[in-house]
Write a protein that holds these residues in place. Structure first.
Motif, PDB file in Angstrom:
ATOM      1  N   ALA A 178     -10.348  -5.627  -9.978  1.00  0.00           N
ATOM      2  CA  ALA A 178      -9.099  -6.084 -10.591  1.00  0.00           C
ATOM      3  C   ALA A 178      -7.859  -5.445  -9.972  1.00  0.00           C
ATOM      4  O   ALA A 178      -6.746  -5.898 -10.209  1.00  0.00           O
ATOM      5  N   VAL A 179      -8.043  -4.425  -9.174  1.00  0.00           N
ATOM      6  CA  VAL A 179      -6.918  -3.698  -8.579  1.00  0.00           C
ATOM      7  C   VAL A 179      -6.446  -4.393  -7.308  1.00  0.00           C
ATOM      8  O   VAL A 179      -7.259  -4.791  -6.460  1.00  0.00           O
ATOM      9  N   ARG A 180      -5.146  -4.518  -7.170  1.00  0.00           N
ATOM     10  CA  ARG A 180      -4.564  -4.968  -5.898  1.00  0.00           C
ATOM     11  C   ARG A 180      -4.542  -3.743  -4.996  1.00  0.00           C
ATOM     12  O   ARG A 180      -3.794  -2.789  -5.241  1.00  0.00           O
ATOM     13  N   ARG A 181      -5.369  -3.739  -3.976  1.00  0.00           N
ATOM     14  CA  ARG A 181      -5.519  -2.591  -3.081  1.00  0.00           C
ATOM     15  C   ARG A 181      -4.748  -2.827  -1.794  1.00  0.00           C
ATOM     16  O   ARG A 181      -4.885  -3.872  -1.172  1.00  0.00           O
ATOM     17  N   ILE A 182      -3.955  -1.828  -1.407  1.00  0.00           N
ATOM     18  CA  ILE A 182      -3.194  -1.924  -0.163  1.00  0.00           C
ATOM     19  C   ILE A 182      -3.471  -0.673   0.659  1.00  0.00           C
ATOM     20  O   ILE A 182      -3.119   0.437   0.257  1.00  0.00           O
ATOM     21  N   GLU A 183      -4.119  -0.885   1.799  1.00  0.00           N
ATOM     22  CA  GLU A 183      -4.358   0.219   2.730  1.00  0.00           C
ATOM     23  C   GLU A 183      -3.131   0.331   3.632  1.00  0.00           C
ATOM     24  O   GLU A 183      -2.771  -0.620   4.322  1.00  0.00           O
ATOM     25  N   ALA A 184      -2.488   1.488   3.588  1.00  0.00           N
ATOM     26  CA  ALA A 184      -1.277   1.676   4.391  1.00  0.00           C
ATOM     27  C   ALA A 184      -1.018   3.161   4.612  1.00  0.00           C
ATOM     28  O   ALA A 184      -1.169   3.961   3.694  1.00  0.00           O
ATOM     29  N   ASP A 185      -0.626   3.481   5.821  1.00  0.00           N
ATOM     30  CA  ASP A 185      -0.158   4.827   6.136  1.00  0.00           C
ATOM     31  C   ASP A 185       1.354   4.797   5.938  1.00  0.00           C
ATOM     32  O   ASP A 185       2.105   4.450   6.839  1.00  0.00           O
ATOM     33  N   ILE A 186       1.798   5.123   4.741  1.00  0.00           N
ATOM     34  CA  ILE A 186       3.211   4.969   4.394  1.00  0.00           C
ATOM     35  C   ILE A 186       4.104   6.018   5.053  1.00  0.00           C
ATOM     36  O   ILE A 186       5.319   5.865   5.045  1.00  0.00           O
ATOM     37  N   GLU A 187       3.517   7.029   5.640  1.00  0.00           N
ATOM     38  CA  GLU A 187       4.322   8.029   6.345  1.00  0.00           C
ATOM     39  C   GLU A 187       4.591   7.635   7.788  1.00  0.00           C
ATOM     40  O   GLU A 187       5.610   8.016   8.346  1.00  0.00           O
ATOM     41  N   ASN A 188       3.686   6.882   8.382  1.00  0.00           N
ATOM     42  CA  ASN A 188       3.819   6.546   9.804  1.00  0.00           C
ATOM     43  C   ASN A 188       3.953   5.061  10.073  1.00  0.00           C
ATOM     44  O   ASN A 188       4.121   4.658  11.215  1.00  0.00           O
ATOM     45  N   GLY A 189       3.882   4.266   9.030  1.00  0.00           N
ATOM     46  CA  GLY A 189       3.985   2.825   9.205  1.00  0.00           C
ATOM     47  C   GLY A 189       5.059   2.265   8.302  1.00  0.00           C
ATOM     48  O   GLY A 189       5.759   3.004   7.602  1.00  0.00           O
ATOM     49  N   PRO A 190       5.190   0.955   8.276  1.00  0.00           N
ATOM     50  CA  PRO A 190       6.205   0.333   7.423  1.00  0.00           C
ATOM     51  C   PRO A 190       5.822   0.427   5.949  1.00  0.00           C
ATOM     52  O   PRO A 190       4.647   0.557   5.602  1.00  0.00           O
ATOM     53  N   TRP A 191       6.828   0.340   5.087  1.00  0.00           N
ATOM     54  CA  TRP A 191       6.597   0.278   3.661  1.00  0.00           C
ATOM     55  C   TRP A 191       5.811  -1.002   3.401  1.00  0.00           C
ATOM     56  O   TRP A 191       6.209  -2.084   3.850  1.00  0.00           O
ATOM     57  N   PRO A 192       4.689  -0.938   2.696  1.00  0.00           N
ATOM     58  CA  PRO A 192       3.786  -2.090   2.603  1.00  0.00           C
ATOM     59  C   PRO A 192       4.136  -3.134   1.549  1.00  0.00           C
ATOM     60  O   PRO A 192       3.393  -4.101   1.385  1.00  0.00           O
ATOM     61  N   LEU A 193       5.243  -2.956   0.855  1.00  0.00           N
ATOM     62  CA  LEU A 193       5.632  -3.900  -0.191  1.00  0.00           C
ATOM     63  C   LEU A 193       6.967  -4.539   0.162  1.00  0.00           C
ATOM     64  O   LEU A 193       7.790  -3.923   0.860  1.00  0.00           O
ATOM     65  N   PRO A 194       7.223  -5.738  -0.340  1.00  0.00           N
ATOM     66  CA  PRO A 194       8.554  -6.323  -0.135  1.00  0.00           C
ATOM     67  C   PRO A 194       9.623  -5.406  -0.733  1.00  0.00           C
ATOM     68  O   PRO A 194       9.383  -4.706  -1.724  1.00  0.00           O
ATOM     69  N   ASP A 195      10.797  -5.404  -0.124  1.00  0.00           N
ATOM     70  CA  ASP A 195      11.882  -4.516  -0.566  1.00  0.00           C
ATOM     71  C   ASP A 195      12.273  -4.730  -2.018  1.00  0.00           C
ATOM     72  O   ASP A 195      12.744  -3.806  -2.670  1.00  0.00           O
ATOM     73  N   ASP A 196      12.067  -5.928  -2.536  1.00  0.00           N
ATOM     74  CA  ASP A 196      12.469  -6.208  -3.917  1.00  0.00           C
ATOM     75  C   ASP A 196      11.333  -5.999  -4.926  1.00  0.00           C
ATOM     76  O   ASP A 196      11.470  -6.362  -6.096  1.00  0.00           O
ATOM     77  N   SER A 197      10.229  -5.389  -4.517  1.00  0.00           N
ATOM     78  CA  SER A 197       9.110  -5.130  -5.437  1.00  0.00           C
ATOM     79  C   SER A 197       9.532  -4.126  -6.500  1.00  0.00           C
ATOM     80  O   SER A 197      10.081  -3.069  -6.186  1.00  0.00           O
ATOM     81  N   ARG A 198       9.272  -4.462  -7.754  1.00  0.00           N
ATOM     82  CA  ARG A 198       9.594  -3.578  -8.877  1.00  0.00           C
ATOM     83  C   ARG A 198       8.384  -3.515  -9.801  1.00  0.00           C
ATOM     84  O   ARG A 198       7.669  -4.502  -9.973  1.00  0.00           O
ATOM     85  N   PHE A 199       8.198  -2.349 -10.410  1.00  0.00           N
ATOM     86  CA  PHE A 199       7.045  -2.111 -11.271  1.00  0.00           C
ATOM     87  C   PHE A 199       7.504  -1.518 -12.592  1.00  0.00           C
ATOM     88  O   PHE A 199       8.464  -0.757 -12.652  1.00  0.00           O
ATOM     89  N   ASP A 200       6.755  -1.833 -13.638  1.00  0.00           N
ATOM     90  CA  ASP A 200       7.034  -1.264 -14.957  1.00  0.00           C
ATOM     91  C   ASP A 200       6.649   0.206 -15.018  1.00  0.00           C
ATOM     92  O   ASP A 200       7.181   0.954 -15.843  1.00  0.00           O
ATOM     93  N   ALA A 201       5.715   0.610 -14.181  1.00  0.00           N
ATOM     94  CA  ALA A 201       5.283   2.006 -14.115  1.00  0.00           C
ATOM     95  C   ALA A 201       4.995   2.356 -12.670  1.00  0.00           C
ATOM     96  O   ALA A 201       4.279   1.622 -11.981  1.00  0.00           O
ATOM     97  N   VAL A 202       5.563   3.471 -12.220  1.00  0.00           N
ATOM     98  CA  VAL A 202       5.282   4.002 -10.885  1.00  0.00           C
ATOM     99  C   VAL A 202       4.740   5.411 -11.091  1.00  0.00           C
ATOM    100  O   VAL A 202       5.395   6.250 -11.708  1.00  0.00           O
TER     101      VAL A 202
END
Length: 184
Positions: A58-82
């Motif tokens: 049920a989890v949306r899984r995103i494999e990403a190296d967020i320190e060395n690669g691009p941010w893996p979500l659209p810039d306008d992505s918003r969440f009720d809980a981070v």
């Protein structure tokens, strides 16, 4: 499976029902699993493909190296809980905080300066400076509900900072004065 952070459990009553949640640097997903069990939909991001593969379908899984690669979500992505625990990459702090939707919550907990006397992490690049999470909340326009900076005894002795902050809904003011129901 590890227990959820007591910080998450303490402030869980502020999570919107059926919260769209982001578990950033989720590792093996202790918070992802907790959020799912409490009715949230979860996007889990980590660079460890094996850890992500162990998460429920049920989890949306995103494999990403967020320190060395691009941010893996659209810039306008918003969440009720981070949710961010035991992770710090300063270039992403403001982006993370701005991912909180109006009426949403940021729960951030990681190591702070002084932790070097207890072990790892000891590199200053991975240790928050005094008040750094408060500065982040101000810069992102979040209202601080709770903040801690000190030595935690569990799960092992460590210097930590913890922040619980909300993005004001339209018409609410930001700042550090807010009344919320505290539950024991």
């Amino acid at each position: 499976m590890s227990e959820a952070s007591p910080w998450l459990e303490r402030w869980a009553h502020l999570l919107p029902a059926n919260a769209r949640s982001l578990d950033l640097a989720c590792g093996h997903g202790r918070h992802t699993r907790w959020l799912l069990a409490h009715g949230a939909t979860v996007t889990a991001i980590d660079r460890d493909a094996a850890a992500l593969a162990s998460l429920p379908a049920a989890v949306r899984r995103i494999e990403a190296d967020i320190e060395n690669g691009p941010w893996p979500l659209p810039d306008d992505s918003r969440f009720d809980a981070v949710i961010v625990t035991n992770y710090l990459h300063r270039p992403l702090l403001l982006r993370i905080a701005k991912s909180v939707a109006p009426g949403g919550i940021l729960l951030y907990e990681t190591f702070a300066q002084g932790n070097e006397r207890f072990g790892k992490p000891s590199n200053p690049a991975f240790l928050l400076a005094p008040g750094e999470l408060l500065t982040l909340a101000d810069a992102a326009g979040l209202r601080v509900v709770a903040y801690e900076d000190g030595v935690a005894a569990l799960p092992r002795e460590a210097c930590v900072q913890r922040l619980c902050a909300v993005r004001p809904a339209p018409g609410e003011a930001a700042g550090h004065v807010a009344l919320y129901e505290l539950r024991a």
